[in-house]
Enzyme design. Structure first.
Site, short mmCIF file in Angstrom:
data_model
loop_
_atom_site.label_atom_id
_atom_site.label_comp_id
_atom_site.label_asym_id
_atom_site.label_seq_id
_atom_site.Cartn_x
_atom_site.Cartn_y
_atom_site.Cartn_z
N ASN A 286 0.89 -1.16 0.00
CA ASN A 286 0.00 0.00 0.00
C ASN A 286 0.93 1.21 0.00
OD1 ASN A 286 -2.38 -1.53 0.16
ND2 ASN A 286 -2.26 -1.64 2.38
N GLU B 138 -8.15 -2.98 -2.71
CA GLU B 138 -8.31 -2.31 -1.41
C GLU B 138 -7.98 -0.82 -1.51
OE1 GLU B 138 -5.98 -4.81 1.27
OE2 GLU B 138 -7.69 -6.15 1.50
N ASP C 270 -7.23 -14.84 2.16
CA ASP C 270 -6.29 -13.84 2.68
C ASP C 270 -5.50 -14.37 3.87
OD1 ASP C 270 -4.96 -11.52 3.14
OD2 ASP C 270 -6.72 -10.29 3.57
N GLU D 81 -0.48 -12.14 10.84
CA GLU D 81 -1.68 -11.30 10.88
C GLU D 81 -2.89 -12.05 11.42
OE1 GLU D 81 -2.70 -9.55 7.12
OE2 GLU D 81 -4.53 -8.65 7.89
C1 GCV Z 1 -0.94 -4.60 2.81
C2 GCV Z 1 -4.82 -7.96 3.92
C3 GCV Z 1 -4.23 -7.13 5.02
C4 GCV Z 1 -3.80 -5.77 4.52
C5 GCV Z 1 -2.80 -5.98 3.36
C6 GCV Z 1 -3.52 -6.79 2.29
C7 GCV Z 1 -2.60 -7.10 1.12
O1 GCV Z 1 -6.04 -7.44 3.49
O2 GCV Z 1 -5.16 -7.01 6.05
O3 GCV Z 1 -3.20 -5.08 5.57
O4 GCV Z 1 -2.35 -4.78 2.85
O5 GCV Z 1 -3.94 -8.01 2.83
O6 GCV Z 1 -2.09 -8.21 1.10
O7 GCV Z 1 -2.40 -6.26 0.27
#
Ligand code: GCV
Length: 779
Positions: A250, A333, A412, A440
Site C-alpha cells: 500500500n 483495497e 487472505d 496477521e
Molecule cells: C498490505 C490484507 C491485510 C492488509 C494488506 C492486504 C494485502 O487485506 O489485512 O493489511 O495490505 O492483505 O495483502 O495487500
C-alpha cells in the site's frame, strides 16, 4: 528526531557460539571480490573468537572456500582426493557477476543477468527465468584430502556455502562427509516488508507488523543508523534469502517519492544489504506518474506515461545498478490501477515490464484483486473466486518479465485455506507464491505458531492428482526435482487434530525416507546433475515478520518462521521439523536435549493448536475487524469485505460448489474440483470453506460438526495451558530475557485461547441449540 539507542539485540540464529567449529579451524579462502571479502570478514571474526586462522594458499587448511571457474566441468562424484595443502587457484571472480558490489556492477543492460536480450517476446515460459535467478548461488560441499571444501559457483555461493559450514558445526569436518551439491530451488527468495515511511494513522509504521517499528524507516524518514539493517542482511543470507522489498505494497503519498526524489534512501539500504548478496525491491504506486510526474493520467497505454516509467526506471538503475525490481498492488483495497483507464492488468503490468526489461529486472504484480464492497446477501459474488476470475483469462498476455504474485490461498492468509487455484490456471505466466510470515491471522506473534508445516503442505500440493508434480516443482520450473518426487502434505494437511487423514483426501504423503538434512540436496556425488534439480527458477515471496524489537520478531520463537522461509525456498521438500531442529541448534547452541525436546513439543504442532481454538474447519476470519486479533465470530459477517461464514440456526459454512453455490470448486483442475465439490470427499479441515453443512453433519472422525467445534476448542485451550507449564520448566536452560518474553507471550496466548474457546463455543451453542455431548461448561 535521532534514533534512540537500541537495547541489546538478540543474535537470532547467528550467535557467536554457532561459529565455534568454523572459527577453530585453519581456513583458506581462494576467491576475490566484495562477497569474498564478506566471507573473509565472517571467518576472521569467528577465528578471532575461537582460535582458528585464515591461512595463505601455501599453508595447510581444514576448510577451503573457493570459487569454481565458470567454465570448469563439475567435479566428478568420485574425484580423487587432492592434497589440501596444494595451492588452489585463486580466482578473481568477475566483477560483473558480483551482486555484492554496486561499483562493480556495470550499468549496461547486457552485463546484467536476464538482460533484455535474453527476454524472448513469445508468451511461452522458459523453465528458468534468468532474471529470477540469483547468479552463482550454488555450491558443492565435500572433502578433499584432510580438508572440507566448499566450491562455489560464484561469489554468492561462497557466502551460502560458508553458512552451510556454520550450520553443520563439527559435522562439517567429519572425514566421512559425503559430497553434496546445493542449489536453491527458487531463484528469487524475497521478503516483502509492509513498512511505511510515514507512520500511517491506522496501520502505524509497519502494516500488520507485530515486532515494533520498521528496521528501515522511522517517523517519515530513513533511519540514521542502518547497523541493524546490516545485521538483518546477515541473518537473511544465513537463511538463504536474496532480496528484500523495503516498503509497503500500500504505497501512500510519501512512499511514492522513494521512486524519484527519495531514491537515495533506497540506495542507502541497498548498499547496506549488498555485502550479503541481498538486492532491494521497491513497491511502487501505479498512479506515480500523476502524483510525481505532473501528468494528467496514469493510463498504461499512454505514450507519455510509458516514457515517464521508462525514464524513471533508468534513473533507478543509474543510482542502484543491482536494483531488484518493482512490486505492485493495483486495483485492490483502494490502490490505483489500470481499471481506472479501462485497461487490463496485463496492460498495467506490461507498461512496467517494458520499463524494467532493458535492465533485466522483473515486476511482481499482485493477484490480490477483489471487490471489497460486497453485500452479504449477494451470494453470487465470492471473494475466493476473484483472483482467478480476474487473472486466469489473461494467461499468456503478460510480458515475459512480469511475475504474477499470488497469495497462497484464495482468501487472505487465513489459518487454513485451500491452495489458490490461480497457481494452476496460468501455465503461460510466471507465478510467484506469496506466504505471510507476519502472523496477521495466526496470533500476531503473541501466540506461538510455527508456520512451516502449513507452508510445506502448500509447497507439496499436487494439483492434478496424487502423482502430479508438487506446486514447488511447478513454480521452480523443476518438475523432475526432488521436490516433485516426494511431497510433504497437501493443503488441508497435515490433518487437523481430531481429524483423521481421509481416504481419497489430499492428506499426507510421507517425506522420502532419506530426507535428512542433506538427503535431497545430495546427489550421488559432487556433480550438479546428480542432484536431479534444475535450480534457480521461480519466485518465493513472503511478508516479513521483523521489526526493531530486540528479539526481531516480538515473540522470540517466531524467529523460527523467518528462518524457515529461506530454508524452504532452497529445499521446499525439507521436513519442517528438521528445519526447526536446525534453527534450535543454531539459536540455542549447546541446547541440552531437554530444551530441544521441549521446543519441539511446543512448536512442532503449534499451528494446529492455534487452529484448534480459532475459526473451525477452514471457515476463516471470525477475528475482530480492523486489527484482526482475538475472536469476534460475527465481526466481519455483515461487512463489505466478502469474508462470511453464513452461520444460521441450521448450519455453517460457505457453499462454493458448482451444484448449489458460487462455483468456486470449478476453478480447480481435476481431481480437486471433484474432491472439493462433494462433501464426501472434501477434506474435513476444509469442509466449511467449501460447504454449508448442518451442525449435525458427521465428519470422517465420526463426530458431528458441532461436537468437533466444542471438542477442538476445549482441546486447543487446554494444550496452550500445558505449553505454558512446559515452558516454565525451561527457566534454567534459557537466557532469562528470552524466557521472560516467551513466558509473557504464553500468558497472553492462554488468555486469548480461552477467550476464543468461550466465544466460539457459546456462539455455536446458541445458534444450534445443541449442547456439548460431554457436558463441559460453555460460558
Ligand atoms: C498490505 C490484507 C491485510 C492488509 C494488506 C492486504 C494485502 O487485506 O489485512 O493489511 O495490505 O492483505 O495483502 O495487500
Amino acid at each position: 528526531m535521532p534514533d534512540t539507542p537500541s537495547p541489546t539485540i538478540h543474535p537470532a540464529w547467528l550467535p557467536s557460539s554457532a561459529f565455534r567449529a568454523l572459527g577453530s579451524r585453519r581456513v583458506r579462502i581462494d576467491a576475490a571480490g566484495p562477497l569474498a571479502d564478506t566471507v573473509r570478514a565472517e571467518v576472521s571474526r569467528a577465528c578471532s573468537l575461537f582460535g582458528g586462522a585464515l591461512v595463505t594458499p601455501e599453508a595447510p587448511a581444514d576448510l577451503i572456500l573457493t570459487t569454481a571457474p565458470a567454465t570448469a566441468p563439475a567435479a566428478p562424484a568420485t574425484a580423487p582426493a587432492a592434497s589440501a595443502t596444494a595451492p588452489a587457484a585463486t580466482l578473481a571472480a568477475s566483477s560483473a557477476a558480483l551482486p555484492g558490489s554496486a561499483a562493480a556492477l556495470p550499468g549496461s543492460a547486457a552485463a546484467l543477468p536476464g538482460s533484455a536480450a535474453a527476454l524472448p517476446g513469445s508468451a511461452a515460459v522458459p523453465a528458468v527465468p534468468a532474471f529470477a535467478s540469483g547468479s552463482g548461488e550454488g555450491y558443492r560441499l565435500g572433502r578433499r584430502g584432510a580438508a572440507t571444501v566448499v566450491t562455489a559457483d560464484g561469489p554468492a555461493g561462497l557466502l551460502y556455502g560458508m553458512f552451510e559450514v556454520v550450520r553443520r558445526g563439527e559435522a562439517a569436518f567429519d572425514p566421512a562427509l559425503p559430497g553434496e551439491r546445493h542449489e536453491p530451488a527458487f531463484g528469487l527468495r524475497v521478503l516483502d516488508h509492509w513498512d511505511n515511511v510515514d507512520v500511517h494513522p491506522v496501520m502505524g509504521q509497519v502494516e500488520r507488523g507485530y515486532a515494533g517499528g520498521s528496521l528501515f524507516w522511522r517517523d517519515g524518514r530513513l533511519r540514521d543508523d542502518l547497523t541493524r539493517v546490516g545485521e538483518y542482511a546477515r541473518l537473511l543470507a544465513a537463511s538463504g534469502v536474496n532480496a528484500v522489498t523495503v516498503n509497503n505494497v500500500n504505497v501512500h503519498a510519501g512512499e511514492t517519492h522513494l521512486l524519484t526524489d527519495r531514491l537515495g534512501e533506497v540506495a542507502a539500504i541497498a548498499s547496506t544489504l549488498r555485502p550479503y548478496a541481498i538486492r532491494v525491491h521497491l513497491a511502487v504506486n501505479f498512479a506515480a506518474p500523476v502524483i510525481l510526474g505532473d501528468l494528467p493520467t496514469a493510463d498504461p497505454l499512454d505514450e507519455r506515461v510509458r516514457r515517464w516509467w521508462s525514464d524513471t526506471t533508468d534513473r533507478v538503475f543509474a543510482t542502484i545498478p543491482d536494483f531488484g525490481g518493482y512490486l505492485v498492488k493495483a486495483d485492490s483495497e483502494g490502490q490505483p490501477g489500470p481499471f481506472t483507464y479501462g485497461r487490463t492488468h496485463a496492460d498495467g503490468a506490461g507498461m512496467l515490464a517494458a520499463a524494467l526489461a532493458p535492465h533485466g529486472a522483473p515486476v511482481r504484480w499482485r493477484a490480490f484483486v477483489y471487490n471489497h464492497h460486497q453485500d452479504w446477501r449477494d451470494r453470487s459474488t465470492d471473494r475466493a473466486r476473484a483472483a482467478h476470475d480476474h487473472f486466469a483469462p489473461l494467461d499468456g498476455r503478460f510480458a515475459d518479465n512480469v511475475i504474477l504474485q499470488v497469495k497462497h490461498g484464495p482468501m487472505d492468509f487465513q489459518t487454513r485455506e485451500p491452495v489458490s487455484p490461480v497457481l494452476f490456471a496460468m501455465p503461460r505466466t510466471r507465478l510467484a507464491l506469496e506466504l505471510q510470515v507476519t502472523q496477521e491471522y495466526t496470533g500476531q506473534q503473541r501466540h506461538l505458531c510455527y508456520l512451516p508445516p502449513m507452508w510445506s503442505g502448500i509447497l507439496g500440493f499436487r494439483a492434478t492428482g496424487d502423482n502430479a508434480p508438487t506446486l514447488a516443482a511447478m513454480l521452480s520450473g523443476a518438475p523432475g526435482s526432488p521436490a516433485a518426487a516426494g511431497s510433504p502434505a497437501a493443503p488441508g494437511s497435515p490433518a487437523a487434530p481430531g481429524l483423521p487423514a481421509a481416504a481419497g483426501s489430499p492428506v499426507v504423503q510421507q517425506q522420502p525416507a532419506a530426507a535428512g538434512p542433506s538427503a535431497a540436496a545430495s546427489g550421488a556425488g559432487l556433480g550438479g546433475a546428480a542432484s536431479g534439480r534444475t535450480s534457480g527458477g521461480g519466485v518465493l515471496s513472503a511478508v516479513s515478520n521483523v521489526g526493531d524489537d530486540p528479539f526481531w520478531t516480538g515473540h522470540p520463537l517466531a524467529q523460527a518462521n523467518l528462518y524457515a522461509v529461506g530454508r524452504l525456498a532452497w529445499r521446499p521438500d525439507r521436513d519442517p521439523t528438521e528445519i526447526l531442529d536446525e534453527w534450535i541448534t543454531l539459536t540455542f547452541s549447546d541446547a541440552p536435549d531437554r530444551l530441544r525436546r521441549t521446543l519441539h513439543t511446543l512448536m512442532d504442532d503449534s499451528w494446529q493448536t492455534y487452529e484448534q481454538y480459532t475459526a473451525p474447519l477452514g471457515v476463516g476470519f471470525m477475528v475482530r475487524p480492523g486489527h484482526h486479533y482475538g475472536p469476534d465470530v460475527d465481526g466481519y459477517e455483515y461487512t463489505p469485505w466478502g469474508t462470511y461464514h453464513f452461520a444460521d440456526r441450521d448450519g455453517v459454512g460457505v457453499d462454493r460448489t458448482v451444484a448449489t453455490g458460487t462455483g468456486f470448486t470449478a476453478q480447480y483442475p481435476a481431481p480437486w474440483s471433484d474432491r472439493y465439490e462433494s462433501r464426501d470427499t472434501c477434506p474435513d479441515e476444509l469442509l466449511l470453506f467449501f460447504h454449508h453443512v448442518p451442525y449435525t453433519h458427521v465428519l470422517r472422525s465420526g463426530v458431528t460438526v458441532i461436537q468437533h467445534i466444542y471438542d477442538t476448542r476445549f482441546a486447543g485451550a487446554r494444550r496452550v495451558a500445558e505449553m505454558r507449564s512446559q515452558w516454565r520448566e525451561m527457566a534454567d536452560l534459557v537466557d532469562p530475557a528470552v524466557h521472560a518474553r516467551v513466558t509473557e507471550r504464553l500468558a497472553e496466548q492462554l488468555r486469548s485461547a480461552e477467550e476464543w474457546r468461550d466465544q466460539v463455543n457459546t456462539y455455536f451453542y446458541r445458534k444450534s441449540g445443541i449442547p456439548d455431548a460431554k457436558g463441559r461448561p460453555i460460558h
